[in-house]
Design a protein around this motif. Sequence first.
Motif, mmCIF file in Angstrom:
data_model
loop_
_atom_site.group_PDB
_atom_site.id
_atom_site.type_symbol
_atom_site.label_atom_id
_atom_site.label_comp_id
_atom_site.label_asym_id
_atom_site.label_seq_id
_atom_site.Cartn_x
_atom_site.Cartn_y
_atom_site.Cartn_z
ATOM 1 N N GLN A 51 0.951 -1.158 0.000
ATOM 2 C CA GLN A 51 0.076 -0.055 -0.172
ATOM 3 C C GLN A 51 0.723 1.185 -0.029
ATOM 4 N N LYS A 107 -3.936 4.753 -11.094
ATOM 5 C CA LYS A 107 -5.210 3.738 -11.359
ATOM 6 C C LYS A 107 -4.581 2.079 -11.730
ATOM 7 N N LYS A 137 -3.254 0.388 -8.833
ATOM 8 C CA LYS A 137 -4.197 -0.212 -7.939
ATOM 9 C C LYS A 137 -4.736 -1.442 -8.638
ATOM 10 N N ASN A 138 -5.025 -1.309 -9.661
ATOM 11 C CA ASN A 138 -5.485 -2.664 -10.438
ATOM 12 C C ASN A 138 -4.326 -3.742 -10.426
#
Length: 162
Positions: free
Chosen positions: A61, A86, A89-90
């Motif tokens: 994270q 993004k 994150k994917n």
Amino acid sequence: MKRQLFAGLGISAALLFSVPVSAQTNVILPEDFTYGDQLGVEKVPGYNVGFSVNPKQFNEQNIQRITVQLVGHDGKVVAENEAKGKGLKNLIAYDGQQYSTQFYAKANKMKDDVWTHSIYCGQKPAFAEIIVQDKRGNTYKAHNTKAPEKELGQLPNCPKGQ
């Protein structure tokens, strides 16, 4: 005298923790570096670079960006895939702490739901470099020097400088 010693130690400790961390920390663990005849949706020949982030050393994270580069025998980067925002994150949602990215010859940059892929003319890599940058700006690097023997072959009419 004790106060000066502790002040000096405090400065040393602050400097110690602000120094960028290198590959020796075992944060990134290189895994497979393979050739495949039918990679990706397009089912074309290419290379796959696998690696993991050691959960005992680093929380995924905290990752800001992951870059994987194929480096030629002359030391120059011949291709680069990057996951951030993004796409990152994917990647974390799909793969957890074990990741991979594919490289296949293409004359145009492209982006999928995880990686931004650079132009790649098909040069045989000497090694793969995996770079993870955390949200504090620290950079962690690891190399996979076990490049596959199989060559893709040079892409005809590839843009100059690639």
